[in-house]
Design a protein around this motif. Structure first.
Motif, PDB file in Angstrom:
ATOM      1  N   LYS A   1      28.683  81.022-108.225  1.00  0.00           N
ATOM      2  CA  LYS A   1      28.060  79.994-109.054  1.00  0.00           C
ATOM      3  C   LYS A   1      27.965  78.704-108.253  1.00  0.00           C
ATOM      4  CE  LYS A   1      29.516  81.823-113.535  1.00  0.00           C
ATOM      5  NZ  LYS A   1      30.155  81.514-114.844  1.00  0.00           N
ATOM      6  N   MET A   2      26.748  78.126-108.206  1.00  0.00           N
ATOM      7  CA  MET A   2      26.515  76.925-107.422  1.00  0.00           C
ATOM      8  C   MET A   2      25.799  75.872-108.262  1.00  0.00           C
ATOM      9  SD  MET A   2      25.359  78.604-103.740  1.00  0.00           S
ATOM     10  CE  MET A   2      25.293  77.008-102.937  1.00  0.00           C
ATOM     11  N   ASP A   3      26.084  74.616-107.943  1.00  0.00           N
ATOM     12  CA  ASP A   3      25.434  73.510-108.630  1.00  0.00           C
ATOM     13  C   ASP A   3      25.614  72.254-107.779  1.00  0.00           C
ATOM     14  OD1 ASP A   3      24.023  72.090-110.500  1.00  0.00           O
ATOM     15  OD2 ASP A   3      25.331  72.599-112.196  1.00  0.00           O
ATOM     16  N   ALA A   4      24.877  71.204-108.104  1.00  0.00           N
ATOM     17  CA  ALA A   4      25.003  69.924-107.408  1.00  0.00           C
ATOM     18  C   ALA A   4      24.532  68.819-108.341  1.00  0.00           C
ATOM     19  CB  ALA A   4      24.178  69.913-106.116  1.00  0.00           C
ATOM     20  N   GLY A   5      25.083  67.614-108.130  1.00  0.00           N
ATOM     21  CA  GLY A   5      24.733  66.471-108.950  1.00  0.00           C
ATOM     22  C   GLY A   5      23.469  65.781-108.461  1.00  0.00           C
TER      23      GLY A   5
ATOM     24  N   THR B   1      26.568  91.488 -98.955  1.00  0.00           N
ATOM     25  CA  THR B   1      25.735  90.445 -99.531  1.00  0.00           C
ATOM     26  C   THR B   1      26.365  89.074 -99.323  1.00  0.00           C
ATOM     27  OG1 THR B   1      25.086  92.033-101.237  1.00  0.00           O
ATOM     28  CG2 THR B   1      24.491  89.741-101.603  1.00  0.00           C
ATOM     29  N   ARG B   2      25.522  88.086 -99.014  1.00  0.00           N
ATOM     30  CA  ARG B   2      25.975  86.698 -98.838  1.00  0.00           C
ATOM     31  C   ARG B   2      25.049  85.756 -99.586  1.00  0.00           C
ATOM     32  NH1 ARG B   2      24.997  81.809 -95.788  1.00  0.00           N
ATOM     33  NH2 ARG B   2      22.957  82.631 -95.155  1.00  0.00           N
ATOM     34  N   SER B   3      25.640  84.873-100.391  1.00  0.00           N
ATOM     35  CA  SER B   3      24.861  83.827-101.042  1.00  0.00           C
ATOM     36  C   SER B   3      24.687  82.640-100.107  1.00  0.00           C
ATOM     37  CB  SER B   3      25.557  83.376-102.332  1.00  0.00           C
ATOM     38  OG  SER B   3      25.460  84.358-103.334  1.00  0.00           O
ATOM     39  N   PRO B   4      23.623  81.848-100.285  1.00  0.00           N
ATOM     40  CA  PRO B   4      23.409  80.692 -99.409  1.00  0.00           C
ATOM     41  C   PRO B   4      24.578  79.713 -99.469  1.00  0.00           C
ATOM     42  CG  PRO B   4      21.466  81.138-100.750  1.00  0.00           C
ATOM     43  CD  PRO B   4      22.555  82.004-101.281  1.00  0.00           C
ATOM     44  N   ASN B   5      24.729  78.929 -98.392  1.00  0.00           N
ATOM     45  CA  ASN B   5      25.748  77.882 -98.438  1.00  0.00           C
ATOM     46  C   ASN B   5      25.181  76.640 -99.117  1.00  0.00           C
ATOM     47  OD1 ASN B   5      24.446  76.160 -96.454  1.00  0.00           O
ATOM     48  ND2 ASN B   5      25.332  77.406 -94.831  1.00  0.00           N
ATOM     49  N   VAL B   6      26.020  75.636 -99.279  1.00  0.00           N
ATOM     50  CA  VAL B   6      25.642  74.449-100.038  1.00  0.00           C
ATOM     51  C   VAL B   6      24.462  73.724 -99.387  1.00  0.00           C
ATOM     52  CG1 VAL B   6      26.438  72.160-100.745  1.00  0.00           C
ATOM     53  CG2 VAL B   6      27.908  74.150-101.083  1.00  0.00           C
ATOM     54  N   TYR B   7      24.471  73.601 -98.063  1.00  0.00           N
ATOM     55  CA  TYR B   7      23.385  72.884 -97.389  1.00  0.00           C
ATOM     56  C   TYR B   7      22.082  73.666 -97.412  1.00  0.00           C
ATOM     57  CZ  TYR B   7      26.810  69.523 -95.710  1.00  0.00           C
ATOM     58  OH  TYR B   7      27.775  68.551 -95.647  1.00  0.00           O
ATOM     59  N   GLU B   8      22.160  74.995 -97.285  1.00  0.00           N
ATOM     60  CA  GLU B   8      20.932  75.788 -97.319  1.00  0.00           C
ATOM     61  C   GLU B   8      20.207  75.615 -98.649  1.00  0.00           C
ATOM     62  OE1 GLU B   8      21.942  79.581 -94.405  1.00  0.00           O
ATOM     63  OE2 GLU B   8      22.839  79.509 -96.398  1.00  0.00           O
ATOM     64  N   ARG B   9      20.955  75.470 -99.741  1.00  0.00           N
ATOM     65  CA  ARG B   9      20.321  75.337-101.051  1.00  0.00           C
ATOM     66  C   ARG B   9      20.039  73.886-101.441  1.00  0.00           C
ATOM     67  NH1 ARG B   9      22.931  80.160-104.747  1.00  0.00           N
ATOM     68  NH2 ARG B   9      21.032  81.429-104.794  1.00  0.00           N
ATOM     69  N   PHE B  10      20.944  72.964-101.120  1.00  0.00           N
ATOM     70  CA  PHE B  10      20.895  71.649-101.751  1.00  0.00           C
ATOM     71  C   PHE B  10      20.507  70.482-100.840  1.00  0.00           C
ATOM     72  CE2 PHE B  10      24.270  73.611-104.667  1.00  0.00           C
ATOM     73  CZ  PHE B  10      23.313  74.044-105.571  1.00  0.00           C
ATOM     74  N   ALA B  11      20.368  70.680 -99.514  1.00  0.00           N
ATOM     75  CA  ALA B  11      19.849  69.582 -98.686  1.00  0.00           C
ATOM     76  C   ALA B  11      18.411  69.321 -99.115  1.00  0.00           C
ATOM     77  CB  ALA B  11      19.928  69.950 -97.212  1.00  0.00           C
ATOM     78  N   TRP B  12      18.079  68.082 -99.489  1.00  0.00           N
ATOM     79  CA  TRP B  12      16.870  67.835-100.272  1.00  0.00           C
ATOM     80  C   TRP B  12      15.809  66.957 -99.609  1.00  0.00           C
ATOM     81  CZ3 TRP B  12      15.984  62.673-101.224  1.00  0.00           C
ATOM     82  CH2 TRP B  12      17.074  61.811-101.031  1.00  0.00           C
TER      83      TRP B  12
END
Length: 716
Positions: free
Chosen positions: A400-404, A457-468
């Motif tokens: 589970k991933m999320d960001a503010g 299986t590997r889920s993306p890391n925080v930077y792969e998903r949330f660098a904006w």
């Protein structure tokens, strides 16, 4: 332990894996724990900072590998991955390393597609019943001529038959290293654009690799209590890296402080074994322009210039895991377990007035990034008879991933991208499945054959998903964990990678496994939804253009295939007699990677390489002559504008003498001071005005030239 694990053992531990040389050679030549793996079949290294290389298994690197340090699943808390898990333990504190490549049992790692690396410090050693206190101590020091590296490490322990305590500490400091020849013009590392020359950076020779200096300090305390078949351990770790330059990153580490708490339990019962662990790791990481990179930007007096670009990261990792090995019968063992990992990340860049581009707000690259993982697994091992063994495993993982909400330095330049990100649905849940099946056949004492299939299986890391941020090259340059000099923006819509691997191993050896062996491992991996670099337009983003030869990129799911073979072996040439024992050792690695959607080659694939060594032992003496041969790298990734490298050969000499209470190590690496471009070294951005487009594309980070190394260890 079954044979799908390769164990890298230090001299005081039983050696179970084929290797080119004793790991004291790696300790002598490097302060980077990842360097202990560089002679393992199928393993190579992305060179980064002096203590922060990233291991690669069969062409897959970094977060695609599960790395455990004393049982802790650690995560790199940096947009440039300057603090990877192996950087948190000094090589002098490593007792053994196990490498699971390809067919990785579900019981030793999930959320990865390449394999698992398990690093352990020394196990507790207790006094025997009725014995006085068991006291041990060891101190070591070393010096390396090329970069003037010098360091000291200390280990001491005390124990009775039920309680033990151990302290280990180390410090190392090094200057920039030099290549085997000039690879750039000599001159000032960075020149200011105004008449104020007082702030120009120092002079670098044509062969000096800028931003390759480092300093690191590590401390660890371990306590243990043993009662019958039960052991409780508490380990505390502290790390302080005041500075570490990065020749393939546009910024340098100006601080990395980490605290680790690690509590574990191991118990043996009539039904089997039980292991439990709870840990917490906190990192405060800072980046800025180091001594070889331009610090003051802008025209006019110093008062009107911008002082670099301060970047701060705070990462917090908390984990709990439980595993039981249940003896169902003399034939069958069932391993079951559960894991929980909670990760939080804040990545923020304080405003740098008077620049209108970098003020008035704090730039939030990642705000309250969240990545929580919940795993359960079961694994059945069956020893059908003396010849056949099978292993079947299943792991279920929920990530589970999320960001503010985020913000830029100002709304004029960054407002549109920040608004789009803040309006988007950032809450992501991945339900992943891992499957492993392996069979081993041992027809007689001289042969072992294994074959298996794994779906990982590997889920993306925080930077792969949330660098904006995609609107400014300077900002995009600061998000780069692959060392190619390009700029990156993440992708909220990334899906997990799923790798399907087929692998087989044939191992021939003498009956006692002492005189000779030959091991061959071919493998094939197909990756669905492989996360690769793409042009920004492909994922609906408009990224800034740039004139320096580098590119700004995003990420997307595609498909990839990798295949290759690892070959390793040894042979005793002469045993006994007045001249001692002679042995020959060798290894060959080949991997090829392709993006099946685009036809492009995969990034940073190590070319065909081989190592040969002649080892001589006589009494306390051990002498080694080693040759490394690396083919040219012609298969490069076009989308990243990866550079080709020429082939090369290196000669290394090592010698050591071991007394009862002391050891002396000597080595000469790259004997002929050969110049070579490191195939996995990345783009050279180690000096100059690196923040924006002030460094031109076209130079690969070179390897180190000749170095004379010496080390001394005293034991009590």
């Amino acid at each position: 332990m079954i044979a799908y694990a390769e164990e890298v053992a230090l001299p005081s531990v039983e050696v179970r894996a084929e290797k080119i040389q004793e790991n004291t050679v790696s300790l002598l030549g490097s302060s980077d724990t990842a360097s202990l793996l560089e002679n393992e079949p199928g393993v190579s290294l992305y060179r980064a900072g002096g203590v922060s290389s990233l291991p690669v298994i069969h062409g897959l690197a970094d977060d695609r590998i599960r790395i455990k340090v004393d049982g802790m699943d650690l995560i790199s808390s940096c947009a440039n991955h300057m603090n990877p898990p192996l950087s948190y333990i000094d090589p002098s504190n490593v007792d053994n390393i196990k490498v699971f490549a390809g067919i990785t049992p579900v019981s030793v790692g999930g959320d990865s597609i390449a394999g698992t690396i398990i690093v352990n410090s020394a196990a507790p050693e207790f006094a025997k019943d009725g014995q006085d206190l068991l006291i041990k101590a060891q101190i070591g020091t070393f010096y390396r001529s090329n970069n003037d590296a010098r360091g000291v490490n200390l280990s001491t322990s005390v124990a009775n038959d039920k309680v033990y305590m151990r302290y280990t500490g180390s410090t190392v400091e090094a200057n920039n290293y030099t290549a085997g020849g000039d690879f750039k013009p000599a001159g000032l590392a960075a020149v200011n654009a105004s008449a104020d020359r007082a702030k120009d950076r120092g002079y670098l020779a044509g062969d000096e690799v800028g931003s390759s200096y480092y300093k690191s300090r590590n401390h660890a305390l371990a306590f243990g209590v043993k009662l019958d078949n039960h052991l409780v351990e508490l380990k505390l770790g502290l790390q302080d890296i005041p500075y570490q330059g990065f020749a393939n990153q546009r910024m340098d580490m100006t601080g990395n402080d980490s605290q680790q708490i690690n509590l574990s339990y191991t118990g043996q019962y009539a039904w089997g074994n039980l292991q439990a662990r709870a840990y917490n790791e906190r990192t405060r990481h800072s980046m800025q322009m180091g001594d070889d990179k331009l610090y003051w930007y802008g025209m006019g007096a110093i008062a009107g210039k911008v002082p670099g670009m301060p970047m701060d990261t705070e990462g917090k990792t908390t984990g709990v895991n439980v595993k039981g090995d249940i003896n169902l019968s003399p034939r069958d063992t069932l391993r079951v377990g559960a894991e929980y990992q909670r990760y939080r990340l804040d990545d923020y860049w304080v405003a740098s007035p008077p620049s209108p581009m970098m003020s008035p707000n704090t730039f939030w690259n990642i705000n309250n990034g969240q990545r929580d993982r919940y795993d359960v697994f079961a694994e059945w091992e069956a020893k059908w008879n003396s010849q056949w063994l099978s292993l079947l495993g299943l792991r279920s993982s929920t990530v589970k991933m999320d960001a503010g909400n985020v913000q830029g330095y100002n709304t004029m330049m960054y407002g549109a991208a920040a608004t789009a990100f803040n309006k988007a649905d950032r809450s992501k849940t991945d339900n992943n499945i891992d499957v492993t099946a392996l069979a081993r056949f041992t027809p007689d004492a001289g042969q072992i054959f294994e074959a298996g299939y794994a779906m990982k299986t590997r889920s993306p890391n925080v930077y792969e998903r949330f660098a904006w941020s995609n609107s400014n090259t300077m900002v995009m340059n600061m998000v780069n964990w692959v060392g190619d000099g390009n700029g990156y923006v993440g992708n909220l819509n990334l899906k997990p990678e799923t790798a399907h691997t087929l692998s087989a191993t044939a191992n021939w050896h003498d009956n006692a496994q002492q005189n000779w062996n030959l091991k061959v491992t071919p493998y094939f991996t197909y990756v669905d939804d492989y996360i690769d670099a793409v042009a920004c337009a492909k994922v609906g983003k408009v990224c800034a253009a740039r004139p320096d030869g580098f590119v700004n990129l995003s990420l997307d799911n595609q498909s990839a295939r990798l295949y290759g073979v690892d070959v390793s072996g040894k042979m005793a040439l002469a045993n006994g007699g007045g001249f001692g024992n002679f042995s020959a050792l060798g290894a060959l690695n080949y991997v090829r990677g392709k993006n099946r959607d685009t036809g492009d080659d995969l990034y940073n694939i190590m070319p065909l390489n081989t190592k040969f060594a002649l080892e001589h032992k006589l009494g306390g003496w051990t002498n080694t002559i080693q040759a490394k041969l690396v083919d040219s790298k012609d298969n490069v990734q076009a989308v990243r504008k990866e550079l080709k490298t020429a082939g090369y050969g290196l000669l290394n000499l090592y010698s050591s003498y071991d007394w009862k209470s002391a050891r002396l190590d000597l080595g000469v690496e790259n004997v002929f001071d050969k110049y070579y471009a490191d195939p996995l070294g990345g783009a050279y951005v180690g000096q100059g005005a690196t923040m924006g487009t002030g460094v031109l594309h076209g130079i690969v980070v070179p390897g180190m030239g000749r170095s004379v190394n010496v080390g001394l260890t005293l034991k009590y």
